[in-house]
Structures are given as C-alpha cells and as structure tokens.
Write a protein that holds these residues in place. Sequence first.
Motif, mmCIF file in Angstrom:
data_model
loop_
_atom_site.group_PDB
_atom_site.id
_atom_site.type_symbol
_atom_site.label_atom_id
_atom_site.label_comp_id
_atom_site.label_asym_id
_atom_site.label_seq_id
_atom_site.Cartn_x
_atom_site.Cartn_y
_atom_site.Cartn_z
ATOM 1 N N SER A 1 0.798 -1.227 0.000
ATOM 2 C CA SER A 1 0.000 0.000 0.000
ATOM 3 C C SER A 1 0.828 1.273 0.000
ATOM 4 O O SER A 1 0.273 2.365 -0.144
ATOM 5 C CB SER A 1 -0.951 0.014 1.205
ATOM 6 O OG SER A 1 -0.233 -0.024 2.430
ATOM 7 N N SER A 2 2.144 1.157 0.126
ATOM 8 C CA SER A 2 2.981 2.357 0.031
ATOM 9 C C SER A 2 3.022 2.911 -1.383
ATOM 10 O O SER A 2 3.451 4.046 -1.595
ATOM 11 C CB SER A 2 4.418 2.055 0.494
ATOM 12 O OG SER A 2 5.119 1.305 -0.491
ATOM 13 N N PRO B 1 -1.784 -4.480 2.259
ATOM 14 C CA PRO B 1 -1.653 -3.258 3.048
ATOM 15 C C PRO B 1 -0.626 -3.360 4.177
ATOM 16 O O PRO B 1 -0.479 -4.407 4.812
ATOM 17 C CB PRO B 1 -3.055 -3.061 3.624
ATOM 18 C CG PRO B 1 -3.628 -4.438 3.703
ATOM 19 C CD PRO B 1 -3.055 -5.191 2.523
ATOM 20 N N SER C 1 0.366 -1.621 7.924
ATOM 21 C CA SER C 1 -0.493 -1.250 9.048
ATOM 22 C C SER C 1 -0.030 0.056 9.664
ATOM 23 O O SER C 1 1.169 0.352 9.701
ATOM 24 C CB SER C 1 -0.488 -2.343 10.128
ATOM 25 O OG SER C 1 -1.075 -3.527 9.640
ATOM 26 N N VAL C 2 -0.996 0.832 10.136
ATOM 27 C CA VAL C 2 -0.744 2.042 10.904
ATOM 28 C C VAL C 2 -1.171 1.758 12.338
ATOM 29 O O VAL C 2 -2.283 1.252 12.564
ATOM 30 C CB VAL C 2 -1.516 3.242 10.338
ATOM 31 C CG1 VAL C 2 -1.272 4.489 11.173
ATOM 32 C CG2 VAL C 2 -1.128 3.491 8.892
ATOM 33 N N ASP D 1 -3.737 -0.055 6.264
ATOM 34 C CA ASP D 1 -3.614 1.107 5.387
ATOM 35 C C ASP D 1 -4.505 0.946 4.161
ATOM 36 O O ASP D 1 -4.382 -0.022 3.413
ATOM 37 C CB ASP D 1 -2.138 1.237 4.965
ATOM 38 C CG ASP D 1 -1.871 2.437 4.081
ATOM 39 O OD1 ASP D 1 -2.701 3.347 4.034
ATOM 40 O OD2 ASP D 1 -0.797 2.458 3.449
ATOM 41 N N PHE E 1 -6.932 9.694 8.176
ATOM 42 C CA PHE E 1 -5.649 9.612 8.860
ATOM 43 C C PHE E 1 -5.076 10.998 9.172
ATOM 44 O O PHE E 1 -4.670 11.265 10.302
ATOM 45 C CB PHE E 1 -4.656 8.815 8.009
ATOM 46 C CG PHE E 1 -3.259 8.828 8.546
ATOM 47 C CD1 PHE E 1 -2.907 8.031 9.620
ATOM 48 C CD2 PHE E 1 -2.294 9.662 7.998
ATOM 49 C CE1 PHE E 1 -1.606 8.048 10.137
ATOM 50 C CE2 PHE E 1 -1.000 9.690 8.499
ATOM 51 C CZ PHE E 1 -0.662 8.882 9.571
ATOM 52 N N THR F 1 4.195 2.506 12.023
ATOM 53 C CA THR F 1 3.745 1.624 10.949
ATOM 54 C C THR F 1 4.390 0.252 11.093
ATOM 55 O O THR F 1 5.409 0.096 11.763
ATOM 56 C CB THR F 1 4.093 2.201 9.565
ATOM 57 O OG1 THR F 1 5.512 2.367 9.464
ATOM 58 C CG2 THR F 1 3.420 3.545 9.342
ATOM 59 N N SER G 1 -0.297 7.803 1.132
ATOM 60 C CA SER G 1 -1.061 6.915 2.009
ATOM 61 C C SER G 1 -0.626 7.074 3.462
ATOM 62 O O SER G 1 0.472 7.564 3.758
ATOM 63 C CB SER G 1 -0.844 5.463 1.581
ATOM 64 O OG SER G 1 0.467 5.043 1.930
ATOM 65 N N PRO G 2 -1.471 6.647 4.404
ATOM 66 C CA PRO G 2 -1.096 6.710 5.818
ATOM 67 C C PRO G 2 0.229 6.023 6.132
ATOM 68 O O PRO G 2 0.988 6.506 6.978
ATOM 69 C CB PRO G 2 -2.268 6.003 6.505
ATOM 70 C CG PRO G 2 -3.436 6.327 5.634
ATOM 71 C CD PRO G 2 -2.885 6.273 4.224
ATOM 72 N N ALA G 3 0.541 4.920 5.445
ATOM 73 C CA ALA G 3 1.785 4.200 5.729
ATOM 74 C C ALA G 3 3.016 5.038 5.424
ATOM 75 O O ALA G 3 4.068 4.868 6.040
ATOM 76 C CB ALA G 3 1.839 2.901 4.930
#
Length: 284
Positions: free
Chosen positions: A10-11, A28, A30-31, A40, A49, A62, A264-266
Amino acid sequence: MSKVAIVIDSSANIPDNILAQHNISTVPLSVIWGHEVQKDGVDTTPQEFYTRLKSSKITPTTSQPSPADFIKVYEKLLGQGYEILSLHISGKLSGTMDSAIQARNQLSDQPIEVVDTLSASMGLGFIALQCARAIEMGAGLRECKALAVQAIPQVGAMFVVSTLEFLHRGGRIGGAAAFLGTTLNLKPILQLKDGRVEAVERVRSMGKAIDRLLDLLAEKAGDKPVRLSALHADAHSEAEQLMEKARQRLNPNQVREAMLTEVSPAIGAHTGPGTVGIAYMLGM
C-alpha cells in the motif's frame, strides 16, 4: 500463454481509478495508534488519517504486512492460474520485502518473483504500472521482472516536508539527519536515493523549495520522456500547483503521464502532513 499478476504494497499510492484499470493486488501495511492497528487503505483513508494526525497526542507508527498476509494474496492468485510479480517498497525503509520473501520461500515451488524497487510511493507505482502495461501486451513473468529491474534506476521522488520530526521519530530520516534543527523558515528538499531518504538542500520558504524542486526535476529529465505524479500529504491545492508548474517547466511533448497522488497513511506517518513532492519515471 501464462498469465501474470502484479502484487504491490500500500505504500505505492497508485490512485484507485488507475489501480482499477489493471490486474494489480495490494497488500496493506499497518498504521498503529497505541494499541489500535489499522490496515492502510482498508481501515483508514488518507483523509481520515491526516485529520486524526493533526489532533492526536499519539504518534502513529507503521508495520509491514506479515508473511501470512502475502501468502493469502499469493495463494488466491496462484489458484486462479497466475504467475506473480511482487513489487515492493525499498527494503531500507520497511520490512515489507522481508515478509514477501518469506512468503515466497514458503511457496518455493510456485512461480513468484519478488523485486525490491528501492523506491516508495509512485516511484514504486510507476514501475508497477509499466509492468502491468507490458503484461497487457502479452509479456511473461521473466520479461516483466527484467522490465521492473530496468525501470528501477529511471524512477525517483523528491519532496519537501513541513517538518523533519516525523521522519526522525519513525527512524526513516537517513541522510536527512543533517538537516535536523533546521529553522522553520528553511524548508528541506529530500529525495529517495538508493532506497533511502537523503538530503538535497535547504531553501527559504515552501514556494522557493517548490521552484528548486522543479529545477532539479528539469535537470534530471533533460529531453527524455517523463511520467509524473505530484504527491501530497493533505496538501491537495499545493500538489495541483506543483503539477501545473511542472507541466509548464517541461516540454509538453515530454510528459507521457501525469497524475495527483495522495500519500497513504503508511508513508504519511513518516513524512507528516503538509508534505508535497513529485515522483517521476524517465525514458519509459
């Protein structure tokens, strides 16, 4: 003729509308907020996020996917008759590659190739899309892997962060540690180089940093064809302006592909909100 499917993590930040056009599966990261774990792009969106990040007293961390996460995706694709090209974030930034390799080793008799792209975000994304287009033209697994390896030196990313705090906390600061203590009115320009975050230079004000980033992009691109992605972490309007300036700066015939990409959040957990940058692929 064999079928090939691409697996990314997901990065990569490939926009959903583009991802849907190709046979690309995402595993994905994880956060982690204290004891709360979110997948993520599954349990949290970038907008959710960054809204939480601005007000939270907890600094998120992460975590890479587990080997079991990869095995689940690999086995599903293998069961559908696919060979697999698994493309991932730099092993110098994340343990994701290690998990993918462990999963492949547990399925050692299966046609799975794992490649460390030495990149992240749309650097990884452009490599995945290039391979996806080749698959759609009939390329096999070995050909696609060779294409991915060939593309690695042609991709890059440069970005400006509002603060180095998040990179420092997350342990991803790399060569940018030289800029720690930078005053607020000096904006650090950073780049992904050889799989790590490295310092480029410091510039006064975000506007001047963006202009300098475009200078560097033009130098790297020369007269080569280029694919561009304006990256942002909760800074959509700034990314739009960056893309518009990039198009103006380069020869219009050079730009083969252009898109805006939300980090993304990651990735955003390490860059922090307000980050703006540009990822590119040259000559392909």
